[in-house]
Scaffold this active site. Structure first.
Site, PDB file in Angstrom:
ATOM      1  N   GLY A  13      33.157-131.923  59.608  1.00 59.42           N
ATOM      2  CA  GLY A  13      34.580-131.948  59.286  1.00 59.42           C
ATOM      3  C   GLY A  13      35.426-132.418  60.445  1.00 59.42           C
ATOM      4  O   GLY A  13      36.492-131.851  60.733  1.00 59.42           O
ATOM      5  N   ALA A  14      34.976-133.483  61.112  1.00 53.59           N
ATOM      6  CA  ALA A  14      35.639-133.884  62.370  1.00 53.59           C
ATOM      7  C   ALA A  14      36.556-135.089  62.219  1.00 53.59           C
ATOM      8  O   ALA A  14      36.987-135.660  63.219  1.00 53.59           O
ATOM      9  CB  ALA A  14      34.585-134.145  63.442  1.00 53.59           C
ATOM     10  N   TYR A 156      38.435-116.920  50.928  1.00 54.49           N
ATOM     11  CA  TYR A 156      38.422-117.523  52.266  1.00 54.49           C
ATOM     12  C   TYR A 156      38.116-116.472  53.340  1.00 54.49           C
ATOM     13  O   TYR A 156      37.255-116.669  54.199  1.00 54.49           O
ATOM     14  CB  TYR A 156      39.781-118.176  52.526  1.00 54.49           C
ATOM     15  CG  TYR A 156      39.901-118.871  53.862  1.00 54.49           C
ATOM     16  CD1 TYR A 156      39.251-120.070  54.108  1.00 54.49           C
ATOM     17  CD2 TYR A 156      40.686-118.325  54.882  1.00 54.49           C
ATOM     18  CE1 TYR A 156      39.364-120.713  55.344  1.00 54.49           C
ATOM     19  CE2 TYR A 156      40.815-118.961  56.104  1.00 54.49           C
ATOM     20  CZ  TYR A 156      40.154-120.155  56.336  1.00 54.49           C
ATOM     21  OH  TYR A 156      40.273-120.783  57.555  1.00 54.49           O
TER      22      TYR A 156
HETATM   23  P1  NAD Z   1      41.344-129.282  57.821  1.00 53.58           P
HETATM   24  O1  NAD Z   1      41.467-129.065  56.355  1.00 53.58           O
HETATM   25  O2  NAD Z   1      42.358-130.126  58.514  1.00 53.58           O
HETATM   26  O3  NAD Z   1      39.901-129.848  58.183  1.00 53.58           O
HETATM   27  C1  NAD Z   1      38.753-129.383  57.537  1.00 53.58           C
HETATM   28  C2  NAD Z   1      37.732-130.488  57.617  1.00 53.58           C
HETATM   29  O4  NAD Z   1      36.557-130.084  56.888  1.00 53.58           O
HETATM   30  C3  NAD Z   1      38.231-131.792  56.970  1.00 53.58           C
HETATM   31  O5  NAD Z   1      37.912-132.875  57.805  1.00 53.58           O
HETATM   32  C4  NAD Z   1      37.452-131.851  55.674  1.00 53.58           C
HETATM   33  O6  NAD Z   1      37.190-133.180  55.238  1.00 53.58           O
HETATM   34  C5  NAD Z   1      36.158-131.152  56.067  1.00 53.58           C
HETATM   35  N1  NAD Z   1      35.447-130.669  54.894  1.00 53.58           N
HETATM   36  C6  NAD Z   1      35.953-129.911  53.888  1.00 53.58           C
HETATM   37  N2  NAD Z   1      35.018-129.729  52.945  1.00 53.58           N
HETATM   38  C7  NAD Z   1      33.892-130.385  53.376  1.00 53.58           C
HETATM   39  C8  NAD Z   1      32.616-130.574  52.829  1.00 53.58           C
HETATM   40  N3  NAD Z   1      32.278-130.054  51.636  1.00 53.58           N
HETATM   41  N4  NAD Z   1      31.711-131.296  53.525  1.00 53.58           N
HETATM   42  C9  NAD Z   1      32.029-131.827  54.734  1.00 53.58           C
HETATM   43  N5  NAD Z   1      33.247-131.695  55.298  1.00 53.58           N
HETATM   44  C10 NAD Z   1      34.171-130.979  54.617  1.00 53.58           C
HETATM   45  O7  NAD Z   1      41.285-127.821  58.469  1.00 53.58           O
HETATM   46  P2  NAD Z   1      41.452-127.328  59.982  1.00 53.58           P
HETATM   47  O8  NAD Z   1      42.707-126.568  60.035  1.00 53.58           O
HETATM   48  O9  NAD Z   1      41.191-128.419  60.943  1.00 53.58           O
HETATM   49  O10 NAD Z   1      40.266-126.243  60.031  1.00 53.58           O
HETATM   50  C11 NAD Z   1      39.012-126.484  60.621  1.00 53.58           C
HETATM   51  C12 NAD Z   1      38.201-125.198  60.565  1.00 53.58           C
HETATM   52  O11 NAD Z   1      38.915-124.156  61.240  1.00 53.58           O
HETATM   53  C13 NAD Z   1      37.972-124.697  59.147  1.00 53.58           C
HETATM   54  O12 NAD Z   1      36.688-124.111  59.053  1.00 53.58           O
HETATM   55  C14 NAD Z   1      39.040-123.637  58.981  1.00 53.58           C
HETATM   56  O13 NAD Z   1      38.690-122.690  58.019  1.00 53.58           O
HETATM   57  C15 NAD Z   1      39.102-123.062  60.372  1.00 53.58           C
HETATM   58  N6  NAD Z   1      40.363-122.397  60.664  1.00 53.58           N
HETATM   59  C16 NAD Z   1      41.549-123.070  60.637  1.00 53.58           C
HETATM   60  C17 NAD Z   1      42.728-122.386  60.918  1.00 53.58           C
HETATM   61  C18 NAD Z   1      44.083-123.042  60.934  1.00 53.58           C
HETATM   62  O14 NAD Z   1      45.064-122.344  61.125  1.00 53.58           O
HETATM   63  N7  NAD Z   1      44.194-124.340  60.740  1.00 53.58           N
HETATM   64  C19 NAD Z   1      42.682-121.024  61.208  1.00 53.58           C
HETATM   65  C20 NAD Z   1      41.464-120.376  61.230  1.00 53.58           C
HETATM   66  C21 NAD Z   1      40.308-121.069  60.955  1.00 53.58           C
END
Ligand code: NAD
Length: 248
Positions: A13-14, A156
């Protein structure tokens, strides 16, 4: 910051958000980074191109982590092609929110398929090569809500809490091979995922953060990079919270 010269890393997911920042940070420390993506090959390639333009090494790999057997095979194949995989960051995640009485079973299942089973499958794929190398770093992206809970985020929060159990169990299973397994639990980070939240929910969250602001993807990436470094060799089974004091 830290030296990751000669290491190879997969970040799922990068193509955007926190995953992108992690990929850029690991590459900035010298690791060859593989940018995992599911949709939007173009965006993933742009991240890789940016890393290469900055003098780093990067490539992209597309697969759905929500298909566990495919994900494991892809990671095994990647490790083989790279001649080993030193670092695996399970960052890909989804949030399908809704109050319990409105939560669809399919959404619950999909959340677990991507956030838990997918992350575990990537770890299984990576551990095979790490065991041979007798070293490795695995980092799972959990969340503050996995520890605190959050109304409207049953699926979640449960999936992110599950990752903490996974982290502790894998840390115990693979410590004898010098493979460390840790979790990073971000709080409220400014990304596309949180932009989708309603304004009222965002305002309420901000009031619960002692540092009085949202975090940045780079601040989460710094914590992940530290856990992937040689300097973090004696840290395993832990959760590093990057949350501005929201949960202490
Ligand atoms: P985001 O939605 O911007 O990015 C998530 C990434 O995961 C995207 O690039 C997406 O394409 C990829 N992804 C989703 N489903 C997928 C799949 N089935 N196969 C492959 N890739 C997939 O979210 P973010 O805010 O950058 O979050 C990144 C991580 O950090 C996540 O695990 C999220 O739960 C966690 N997180 C985020 C926050 C926040 O406040 N943004 C807080 C706590 C945890």
């Amino acid at each position: 910051m830290f030296s990751l010269d000669g290491k190879s890393a997969l970040v799922t997911g990068a193509s955007r958000g926190i995953g992108r920042a992690i990929a850029e940070s690991l590459a900035g420390c010298g690791a060859k980074v593989v940018i995992g993506y599911v949709h939007g090959e173009e965006k993933a390639q742009q991240v890789a191109d940016g890393i290469i333009a900055a003098g780093g090494e990067a490539e992209i790999v597309g697969f759905d982590v929500g298909d566990a057997s495919l994900a494991e095979k892809e990671v095994v194949a990647l490790a083989k092609r790279l001649g080993g995989l030193d670092i695996m960051v399970a960052n890909a995640g989804i949030a399908l929110d809704g109050l319990l009485l409105r939560l669809k079973e399919d959404d619950f299942d999909r959340t677990f398929s991507v956030n838990v089973k997918g992350a575990v499958a990537c770890a299984r794929g990576a551990i095979k090569s790490m065991m041979r190398a007798r070293q490795g770093r695995i980092v799972f992206l959990s969340s503050v809500v996995g520890e605190m809970g959050n109304a409207g985020q049953v699926a979640y929060a449960a999936s992110k809490a599950a990752l903490l159990g996974v982290t502790k169990s894998l840390a115990r299973e693979y410590a004898s091979r010098s493979i460390t397994v840790n979790a990073v639990a971000p709080g409220f980070i400014d990304t596309d995922m949180t932009h989708e939240l309603p304004e009222a929910a965002k305002e309420q969250m901000l009031q619960s953060i002692p540092l009085g602001r949202t975090g940045t993807a780079n601040e989460v990436a710094a914590a992940v990079t530290f856990l992937c470094s040689d300097e973090a060799a004696y840290i395993t089974g832990q959760t590093l919270r990057v949350n501005g004091g929201m949960y202490v």
